[in-house]
Design a protein around this motif. Sequence first.
Motif, mmCIF file in Angstrom:
data_model
loop_
_atom_site.group_PDB
_atom_site.id
_atom_site.type_symbol
_atom_site.label_atom_id
_atom_site.label_comp_id
_atom_site.label_asym_id
_atom_site.label_seq_id
_atom_site.Cartn_x
_atom_site.Cartn_y
_atom_site.Cartn_z
ATOM 1 N N GLN A 176 0.847 -1.188 0.000
ATOM 2 C CA GLN A 176 0.000 0.000 0.000
ATOM 3 C C GLN A 176 0.881 1.236 0.000
ATOM 4 O O GLN A 176 1.666 1.438 0.924
ATOM 5 C CB GLN A 176 -0.906 0.012 1.228
ATOM 6 C CG GLN A 176 -1.842 1.203 1.299
ATOM 7 C CD GLN A 176 -2.965 1.132 0.287
ATOM 8 O OE1 GLN A 176 -3.402 0.052 -0.082
ATOM 9 N NE2 GLN A 176 -3.423 2.273 -0.178
ATOM 10 N N VAL A 177 0.752 2.052 -1.037
ATOM 11 C CA VAL A 177 1.544 3.283 -1.089
ATOM 12 C C VAL A 177 1.161 4.153 0.097
ATOM 13 O O VAL A 177 -0.019 4.475 0.287
ATOM 14 C CB VAL A 177 1.293 4.045 -2.401
ATOM 15 C CG1 VAL A 177 2.077 5.353 -2.411
ATOM 16 C CG2 VAL A 177 1.677 3.184 -3.587
ATOM 17 N N PRO A 178 2.114 4.528 0.954
ATOM 18 C CA PRO A 178 1.782 5.250 2.186
ATOM 19 C C PRO A 178 1.294 6.663 1.919
ATOM 20 O O PRO A 178 1.782 7.353 1.032
ATOM 21 C CB PRO A 178 3.103 5.259 2.957
ATOM 22 C CG PRO A 178 4.158 5.149 1.900
ATOM 23 C CD PRO A 178 3.556 4.294 0.819
ATOM 24 N N THR A 179 0.288 7.069 2.699
ATOM 25 C CA THR A 179 -0.201 8.449 2.639
ATOM 26 C C THR A 179 0.235 9.219 3.879
ATOM 27 O O THR A 179 0.307 10.437 3.856
ATOM 28 C CB THR A 179 -1.741 8.469 2.551
ATOM 29 O OG1 THR A 179 -2.289 7.731 3.654
ATOM 30 C CG2 THR A 179 -2.212 7.828 1.257
ATOM 31 N N ALA A 180 0.504 8.502 4.964
ATOM 32 C CA ALA A 180 0.954 9.140 6.209
ATOM 33 C C ALA A 180 2.467 9.311 6.198
ATOM 34 O O ALA A 180 3.185 8.556 5.555
ATOM 35 C CB ALA A 180 0.521 8.320 7.419
ATOM 36 N N LYS A 181 2.930 10.290 6.919
ATOM 37 C CA LYS A 181 4.364 10.558 7.013
ATOM 38 C C LYS A 181 4.953 10.057 8.329
ATOM 39 O O LYS A 181 6.154 9.826 8.421
ATOM 40 C CB LYS A 181 4.614 12.065 6.882
ATOM 41 C CG LYS A 181 4.140 12.646 5.550
ATOM 42 C CD LYS A 181 4.852 12.039 4.360
ATOM 43 C CE LYS A 181 4.390 12.691 3.057
ATOM 44 N NZ LYS A 181 5.064 12.088 1.887
ATOM 45 N N THR A 182 4.106 9.927 9.321
ATOM 46 C CA THR A 182 4.577 9.483 10.628
ATOM 47 C C THR A 182 3.899 8.172 11.001
ATOM 48 O O THR A 182 2.821 7.846 10.503
ATOM 49 C CB THR A 182 4.276 10.533 11.707
ATOM 50 O OG1 THR A 182 2.864 10.765 11.751
ATOM 51 C CG2 THR A 182 5.003 11.826 11.407
ATOM 52 N N ILE A 183 4.551 7.436 11.888
ATOM 53 C CA ILE A 183 4.043 6.144 12.341
ATOM 54 C C ILE A 183 3.494 6.301 13.753
ATOM 55 O O ILE A 183 4.202 6.750 14.643
ATOM 56 C CB ILE A 183 5.149 5.076 12.320
ATOM 57 C CG1 ILE A 183 5.675 4.892 10.892
ATOM 58 C CG2 ILE A 183 4.634 3.755 12.870
ATOM 59 C CD1 ILE A 183 6.847 3.954 10.800
ATOM 60 N N GLN A 184 2.243 5.944 13.935
ATOM 61 C CA GLN A 184 1.625 5.971 15.247
ATOM 62 C C GLN A 184 1.463 4.532 15.730
ATOM 63 O O GLN A 184 0.746 3.746 15.119
ATOM 64 C CB GLN A 184 0.267 6.678 15.202
ATOM 65 C CG GLN A 184 0.361 8.150 14.834
ATOM 66 C CD GLN A 184 -1.002 8.828 14.827
ATOM 67 O OE1 GLN A 184 -2.026 8.173 14.930
ATOM 68 N NE2 GLN A 184 -0.990 10.143 14.718
ATOM 69 N N LEU A 185 2.148 4.210 16.810
ATOM 70 C CA LEU A 185 2.112 2.846 17.327
ATOM 71 C C LEU A 185 0.834 2.629 18.125
ATOM 72 O O LEU A 185 0.618 3.254 19.159
ATOM 73 C CB LEU A 185 3.331 2.579 18.219
ATOM 74 C CG LEU A 185 4.709 2.654 17.544
ATOM 75 C CD1 LEU A 185 5.793 2.265 18.537
ATOM 76 C CD2 LEU A 185 4.768 1.746 16.319
ATOM 77 N N GLY A 186 -0.010 1.733 17.615
ATOM 78 C CA GLY A 186 -1.212 1.369 18.339
ATOM 79 C C GLY A 186 -0.918 0.240 19.316
ATOM 80 O O GLY A 186 0.241 -0.123 19.565
#
Length: 379
Positions: A333-343
Motif C-alpha cells: 500500500q503506497v503510504p499516505t501518512a508521514k509518521t508512524i503511530q504505534l497502536g
Amino acid sequence: MKILSFMNIERASALVTWLFVSSSALYYAFSQYGVSSHRPWLIVAAAVGLALCFSVVTRRDTSLPSWRIPLLIVMYLLAVGSLLLLPYSYLAIYLVVWSALLPYYLGWRKCLAVSVLAALPLGVIHTFYWQDPYAWLTAALFWTFNLFAMMMSNVAIKEKSAREKSEALNRQLTSAQQLIHQAGRQDERLRIARNIHDVLGHHLTALTIHLQVASHKAKGAGEDEVKTHVDQCHSLAKLLLSDVREAVSDIRENAPLDWQQAVRALFKDLPRPSLQLSIADNVSIEDVTTADILLRCVQESLTNTIKHTQSAQLQVTLDKSEKGYSLTLQDEQVPTAKTIQLGNGLTGMSERIEEAGGSVKFSFNKHGFFTHVLLPEPV
C-alpha cells in the motif's frame, strides 16, 4: 477515525437512491421553473457535488483521509442547500443517506445528537421559507428515518467488527494449534530419544562389559575359539551401541518446527492479502517460544494490512545470521501518512520482541509499510 468498508452493493444502493431523488427533482424543477431559471441548474450542481463527495467519503481504501470529514460537512451543506432551492420535502432523503455515513466517523452518542440537527433544517426551511404548515411533522418523520439509518449502520459496523475479530481469533487459534501439534511431536521425539538412550543404551553398555569379561575369562582358560566368538559379539555390541547413540543424537538434533505451515494457516481462506513467503535454507526453528514470537509478528502485520490498507499481498521473509533470526514484513500500500503511530498491536509486538532480547523497526518505504524484526536464538 473509523475506516469505511462499504460493500459494492451498499454503495450501489445509495447511488441508486441519489439517482432517483436527483432525477425526479430535476424533472420537476425544470418543469416548474424552466431552463432559464437558476434553481434547476443549482440543483444539478448540488446533486453532482453530493455524488462526488459520497464517492470519496465511502472509498474502501485509506486514501484522502484528511479530506473525508470536510467532505462530509460539504455533503450536509449541499443537502440543506437543496432544501432551500426547491420546495420538495423528499429532498431530505439526501440527509438520510448522509446520516447513514455518520456512525463510521462519530460515536453513537454524538450520532444521536447530530441526528436532531440533521432534521431541523427541513422543519425550519419549509416552515419559514416555503410556508409549509406540516413541515415539522415531516421533519419529525425524516428524523426517524435518519435515526433508523444511523442504527442500521451502527449495527453493520459492530457485526463487521465482531466478524473480523472472530475470523482473526480463528486464524490465530489454527496457527497456534499447528505449533502446539508440532511441539507435541517434538516432545514425543525427545521422549523416545531419552528412552532409547536410557534403557537400550544402558543394556547395551552392560552387555558390552559382560562380553569383555567373558573374553578375558575365555583367554585365561585357553578357549581361543570361544574367545574369538565372544570378541565378535563384543565388537557387534559396541557397534550397536554407537549406532544407538548416533540415532538418539539425530532424533534430538533434527526436530525443527514447521513454521511455514503455521504461517500459511494465518492466511487460509483470506480474500486478501495473499502470502508471499520466503524462508532461507539455513533457517531451522526448534524453540517453540521463538516460533510463537515470530508467528505473532506475522499475525499483527497481517491484521494491520487488512485493517488499514488495500494491499493485495504481504511479503514475509525469514532469514538467519550470526545475530539471530531476521524477519521482514512488507505490504504494497503506497503510504499516505508521514509518521508512524504505534497502536496497541505494534506496541505489543515491540514489547514481546524486546522481552526476548530482540529489536524491531517500523518504517515507510516506496512500497508501503515495512517491519524488520531481529530475534536472537535462545541460549
